[in-house]
Design an enzyme around this catalytic site. Structure first.
Site, mmCIF file in Angstrom:
data_model
loop_
_atom_site.group_PDB
_atom_site.id
_atom_site.type_symbol
_atom_site.label_atom_id
_atom_site.label_comp_id
_atom_site.label_asym_id
_atom_site.label_seq_id
_atom_site.Cartn_x
_atom_site.Cartn_y
_atom_site.Cartn_z
ATOM 1 N N LYS A 148 38.943 47.605 28.903
ATOM 2 C CA LYS A 148 39.186 47.457 30.344
ATOM 3 C C LYS A 148 40.455 48.203 30.744
ATOM 4 C CE LYS A 148 36.712 43.052 30.424
ATOM 5 N NZ LYS A 148 36.786 41.590 30.289
ATOM 6 N N GLN A 171 40.546 36.307 30.051
ATOM 7 C CA GLN A 171 39.499 36.655 29.092
ATOM 8 C C GLN A 171 38.983 35.389 28.399
ATOM 9 O OE1 GLN A 171 38.213 39.737 28.763
ATOM 10 N NE2 GLN A 171 36.746 39.048 27.245
ATOM 11 N N ASP A 221 36.374 38.600 38.286
ATOM 12 C CA ASP A 221 35.271 38.239 37.385
ATOM 13 C C ASP A 221 34.133 37.571 38.154
ATOM 14 O OD1 ASP A 221 35.333 38.914 34.675
ATOM 15 O OD2 ASP A 221 36.811 37.365 34.186
HETATM 16 N N1 GUN Z 1 34.221 37.114 27.838
HETATM 17 C C1 GUN Z 1 33.018 37.700 27.672
HETATM 18 N N2 GUN Z 1 32.649 38.333 28.808
HETATM 19 C C2 GUN Z 1 33.637 38.114 29.705
HETATM 20 C C3 GUN Z 1 33.834 38.512 31.048
HETATM 21 O O1 GUN Z 1 33.014 39.191 31.681
HETATM 22 N N3 GUN Z 1 34.988 38.099 31.626
HETATM 23 C C4 GUN Z 1 35.897 37.346 30.973
HETATM 24 N N4 GUN Z 1 37.003 36.967 31.628
HETATM 25 N N5 GUN Z 1 35.746 36.958 29.725
HETATM 26 C C5 GUN Z 1 34.620 37.348 29.094
#
Ligand code: GUN
Length: 301
Positions: A56, A100, A123
């Site tokens: 990211k 996350q 998100d």
């Molecule tokens: N863990 C796995 N996929 C995601 C996601 O799309 N966002 C977040 N914050 N954690 C994750």
């Protein structure tokens, strides 16, 4: 029956989206604004989470976003994590942030997600944004389902009137995917069946799908026997499977047996290079949107 499915090339489409987002950043900066800023909170050092967060940050750099990773110990208290979330909520220099997942077991995930300002929830996990999505109102959409919609739209795959079967009812992928594809929208207007671990006749449901979305996290679960000839097959799975021949010691495996299914499907996503890059692009799109909410006059050119 087709000889071989066409590839839904998430890698190429995501690159196209990054180009568009980069153009937005250039225009915003030219108009005197700061670039968008995305922050990720990473608790502990789960290997997969480390990889996602690094990817990211790399995407942000590529499109000209500022980004920051806040690393917290696996033993951080819930109180301290809430304090960090609140400080990001109040920081006008941050457009959006993510926590996350997964979080360590001693932290109440819901409590943390609920404490995020919905206007910074890139998100799309906060109940305000989930509720808006269900009502068909404008909101941040969760990145994976949003990325899949974008992929279908850009490739010209029709969803209206189709039977979509989604396998897996997670809050992050399966459930929002089922809601978005059933909305009165484009893409959307599909008849959706949401299958899960307690579904009876799962096989028959899958066999009647025009579009099959596999999001259950079981490597190779979808074999040729579950796919109607000519169906569109979307593979959301990215499970790490031990592989001694790789330097990393693992390879990424999808929920679909690609070799078996590709000869009967009309379109199929590869793993890697399918849904994964589109998910990352979805987060960039949401962050751009958060920035645009803060600087509403940007991007009028
Ligand atoms: N863990 C796995 N996929 C995601 C996601 O799309 N966002 C977040 N914050 N954690 C994750």
């Amino acid at each position: 029956m087709n000889d071989q499915a066409q590839i839904l090339d998430g890698k190429a489409l995501a690159s196209e989206i990054r180009e568009e987002v980069r153009g937005y950043v250039e225009r915003a900066v030219r108009q005197g604004h700061r670039p968008p800023k995305l922050v990720a909170i990473l608790v502990g050092n789960d290997g997969a989470s480390e990889t996602y967060v690094a990817a990211k940050a790399q995407d942000c750099a590529e499109v000209g976003f500022d980004s920051e990773v806040i690393r917290l110990s696996a033993h951080v208290s819930e109180q301290e994590l809430l304090r960090v979330v609140r400080s990001l909520n109040e920081n006008p220099g941050v457009d959006g942030f993510i926590v996350q997942l997964p979080l360590p077991a001693h932290i109440d995930e819901q409590k943390i997600l609920f404490s995020i300002d919905p206007d910074k929830d890139v998100d799309g996990f906060h109940p305000v944004n989930v509720g808006k999505m269900c009502l068909g109102l404008s909101s941040f959409l969760p990145a994976t389902p949003a990325g899949i919609l974008e992929m279908l739209e850009r490739t010209g795959v029709e969803t209206e009137g189709k039977h979509v079967v989604v396998i897996g009812r997670s809050n992050i992928v399966g459930r929002p995917m089922s809601i978005l594809l059933s909305r009165n929208a484009r893409p959307g207007n599909a008849t959706v069946t949401l299958c899960h671990s307690r579904s009876v006749h799962l096989r028959a449901h899958c066999q009647s799908a025009d579009i099959l979305v596999a999001a259950l996290g079981r490597p190779g679960f979808v074999g040729r026997d579950l796919v109607k000839p000519g169906a569109v097959v979307i593979d959301v799975g990215i499970t790490r499977v031990a592989d001694a021949s790789r330097k990393s010691g693992f390879r990424l495996s999808g929920d679909v047996d690609f070799e078996a299914v590709a000869p009967v499907a009309s379109w199929i996503t590869p793993v890697p290079g399918g849904v994964g890059p589109m998910t990352r692009a979805g987060l960039l799109t949401n962050t751009r949107r958060a920035h645009q909410m803060r600087f509403p006059n940007t991007d009028l050119e």
